[in-house]
Design a protein around this motif. Structure first.
Motif, PDB file in Angstrom:
ATOM      1  N   UNK A  26       0.760  -0.976  -0.244  1.00  0.00           N
ATOM      2  CA  UNK A  26       0.499   0.133   0.047  1.00  0.00           C
ATOM      3  C   UNK A  26       0.939   0.976   0.080  1.00  0.00           C
ATOM      4  N   UNK A  27       1.975   1.314   0.597  1.00  0.00           N
ATOM      5  CA  UNK A  27       2.661   2.480   0.877  1.00  0.00           C
ATOM      6  C   UNK A  27       3.800   2.971  -0.793  1.00  0.00           C
ATOM      7  N   UNK A  28       3.845   1.437  -1.414  1.00  0.00           N
ATOM      8  CA  UNK A  28       4.099   1.719  -2.490  1.00  0.00           C
ATOM      9  C   UNK A  28       3.310   2.296  -3.937  1.00  0.00           C
ATOM     10  N   UNK A  29       1.854   1.869  -3.265  1.00  0.00           N
ATOM     11  CA  UNK A  29       1.196   1.926  -4.467  1.00  0.00           C
ATOM     12  C   UNK A  29       1.271   3.810  -3.964  1.00  0.00           C
ATOM     13  N   UNK A  30       0.700   4.089  -2.936  1.00  0.00           N
ATOM     14  CA  UNK A  30       0.963   5.370  -2.554  1.00  0.00           C
ATOM     15  C   UNK A  30       1.882   6.426  -3.019  1.00  0.00           C
ATOM     16  N   UNK A  31       3.459   5.837  -3.154  1.00  0.00           N
ATOM     17  CA  UNK A  31       4.866   6.536  -3.576  1.00  0.00           C
ATOM     18  C   UNK A  31       4.432   6.010  -5.303  1.00  0.00           C
ATOM     19  N   UNK A  32       4.159   5.310  -5.665  1.00  0.00           N
ATOM     20  CA  UNK A  32       4.016   5.012  -7.033  1.00  0.00           C
ATOM     21  C   UNK A  32       3.053   6.137  -8.127  1.00  0.00           C
ATOM     22  N   UNK A  33       2.031   6.334  -7.783  1.00  0.00           N
ATOM     23  CA  UNK A  33       1.103   7.240  -7.312  1.00  0.00           C
ATOM     24  C   UNK A  33       1.515   8.719  -7.825  1.00  0.00           C
ATOM     25  N   UNK A  34       1.436   9.116  -6.367  1.00  0.00           N
ATOM     26  CA  UNK A  34       2.315  10.329  -5.657  1.00  0.00           C
ATOM     27  C   UNK A  34       1.148  11.129  -5.525  1.00  0.00           C
ATOM     28  N   UNK A  35       0.013  10.519  -5.291  1.00  0.00           N
ATOM     29  CA  UNK A  35      -0.777  11.904  -5.275  1.00  0.00           C
ATOM     30  C   UNK A  35      -2.437  12.091  -3.756  1.00  0.00           C
ATOM     31  N   UNK A  36      -1.629  10.514  -3.086  1.00  0.00           N
ATOM     32  CA  UNK A  36      -2.237  10.423  -1.540  1.00  0.00           C
ATOM     33  C   UNK A  36      -1.336   9.814  -0.065  1.00  0.00           C
ATOM     34  N   UNK A  37      -1.534  10.079   0.818  1.00  0.00           N
ATOM     35  CA  UNK A  37      -1.296   9.536   1.644  1.00  0.00           C
ATOM     36  C   UNK A  37      -1.739   7.973   2.361  1.00  0.00           C
ATOM     37  N   UNK A  38      -1.440   7.986   3.394  1.00  0.00           N
ATOM     38  CA  UNK A  38      -1.377   6.249   3.875  1.00  0.00           C
ATOM     39  C   UNK A  38      -2.302   6.514   4.890  1.00  0.00           C
ATOM     40  N   UNK A  39      -3.481   5.931   5.468  1.00  0.00           N
ATOM     41  CA  UNK A  39      -4.727   5.890   6.100  1.00  0.00           C
ATOM     42  C   UNK A  39      -4.274   4.104   6.347  1.00  0.00           C
ATOM     43  N   UNK A  40      -3.767   4.492   7.952  1.00  0.00           N
ATOM     44  CA  UNK A  40      -3.629   3.011   8.677  1.00  0.00           C
ATOM     45  C   UNK A  40      -4.844   2.906   9.779  1.00  0.00           C
ATOM     46  N   UNK A  41      -5.443   2.051   9.226  1.00  0.00           N
ATOM     47  CA  UNK A  41      -6.857   1.770  10.162  1.00  0.00           C
ATOM     48  C   UNK A  41      -6.498   0.282  11.461  1.00  0.00           C
ATOM     49  N   UNK A  42      -6.870   0.383  12.483  1.00  0.00           N
ATOM     50  CA  UNK A  42      -6.718  -0.879  13.351  1.00  0.00           C
ATOM     51  C   UNK A  42      -4.854  -1.152  13.969  1.00  0.00           C
ATOM     52  N   UNK A  43      -4.286   0.244  13.862  1.00  0.00           N
ATOM     53  CA  UNK A  43      -2.410   0.664  14.333  1.00  0.00           C
ATOM     54  C   UNK A  43      -3.035  -0.051  15.550  1.00  0.00           C
ATOM     55  N   UNK A  44      -2.480  -0.692  16.897  1.00  0.00           N
ATOM     56  CA  UNK A  44      -1.715  -1.150  17.688  1.00  0.00           C
ATOM     57  C   UNK A  44      -2.667  -2.637  17.885  1.00  0.00           C
ATOM     58  N   UNK A  45      -3.994  -3.071  17.060  1.00  0.00           N
ATOM     59  CA  UNK A  45      -4.331  -4.140  17.550  1.00  0.00           C
ATOM     60  C   UNK A  45      -3.858  -5.090  16.402  1.00  0.00           C
ATOM     61  N   UNK A  46      -4.310  -6.650  16.606  1.00  0.00           N
ATOM     62  CA  UNK A  46      -4.136  -7.435  15.703  1.00  0.00           C
ATOM     63  C   UNK A  46      -4.450  -7.469  13.857  1.00  0.00           C
ATOM     64  N   UNK A  47      -5.256  -6.792  14.091  1.00  0.00           N
ATOM     65  CA  UNK A  47      -6.243  -6.413  12.799  1.00  0.00           C
ATOM     66  C   UNK A  47      -6.429  -5.122  11.431  1.00  0.00           C
ATOM     67  N   UNK A  48      -4.730  -5.051  11.233  1.00  0.00           N
ATOM     68  CA  UNK A  48      -4.794  -3.865  10.725  1.00  0.00           C
ATOM     69  C   UNK A  48      -4.987  -4.034   9.510  1.00  0.00           C
ATOM     70  N   UNK A  49      -5.020  -2.475   8.918  1.00  0.00           N
ATOM     71  CA  UNK A  49      -5.156  -2.142   7.678  1.00  0.00           C
ATOM     72  C   UNK A  49      -4.733  -1.195   6.614  1.00  0.00           C
ATOM     73  N   UNK A  50      -4.105  -0.750   5.718  1.00  0.00           N
ATOM     74  CA  UNK A  50      -3.453  -0.033   5.030  1.00  0.00           C
ATOM     75  C   UNK A  50      -4.369   0.445   4.273  1.00  0.00           C
ATOM     76  N   UNK A  51      -4.570   1.582   3.264  1.00  0.00           N
ATOM     77  CA  UNK A  51      -5.240   2.160   2.409  1.00  0.00           C
ATOM     78  C   UNK A  51      -4.772   3.581   1.944  1.00  0.00           C
ATOM     79  N   UNK A  52      -4.441   3.596   0.304  1.00  0.00           N
ATOM     80  CA  UNK A  52      -4.656   4.788   0.304  1.00  0.00           C
ATOM     81  C   UNK A  52      -5.995   5.620   0.120  1.00  0.00           C
TER      82      UNK A  52
END
Length: 68
Positions: A26-52
């Protein structure tokens, strides 16, 4: 392939290898597109998801379940 912004590299370096491997595409996708950052949901838990996310400026990371 574009290099990851420093904030992305630092964030991934703080994670376990398995977590970093799971989120890195997801971080690589964000860098490749260069338009938007990354939202990380569930940080600190066992169910973590990242999306541009268009609400996060490129090169930045926002952690949280709900955007306020």
């Amino acid at each position: 392939m574009k290099a990851l912004p420093e904030a992305y590299q630092s964030y991934l370096a703080k994670l376990s290898p398995a977590e970093a491997d799971a989120l890195r595409p997801v971080f690589m996708e964000s860098a490749a597109e260069g338009d938007h950052g990354v939202l990380v949901r569930g940080a600190g838990s066992q169910h973590v998801q990242a999306v541009v996310d268009e609400r996060v400026p490129f090169g930045q990371i926002h952690e949280g379940y709900i955007w306020d």
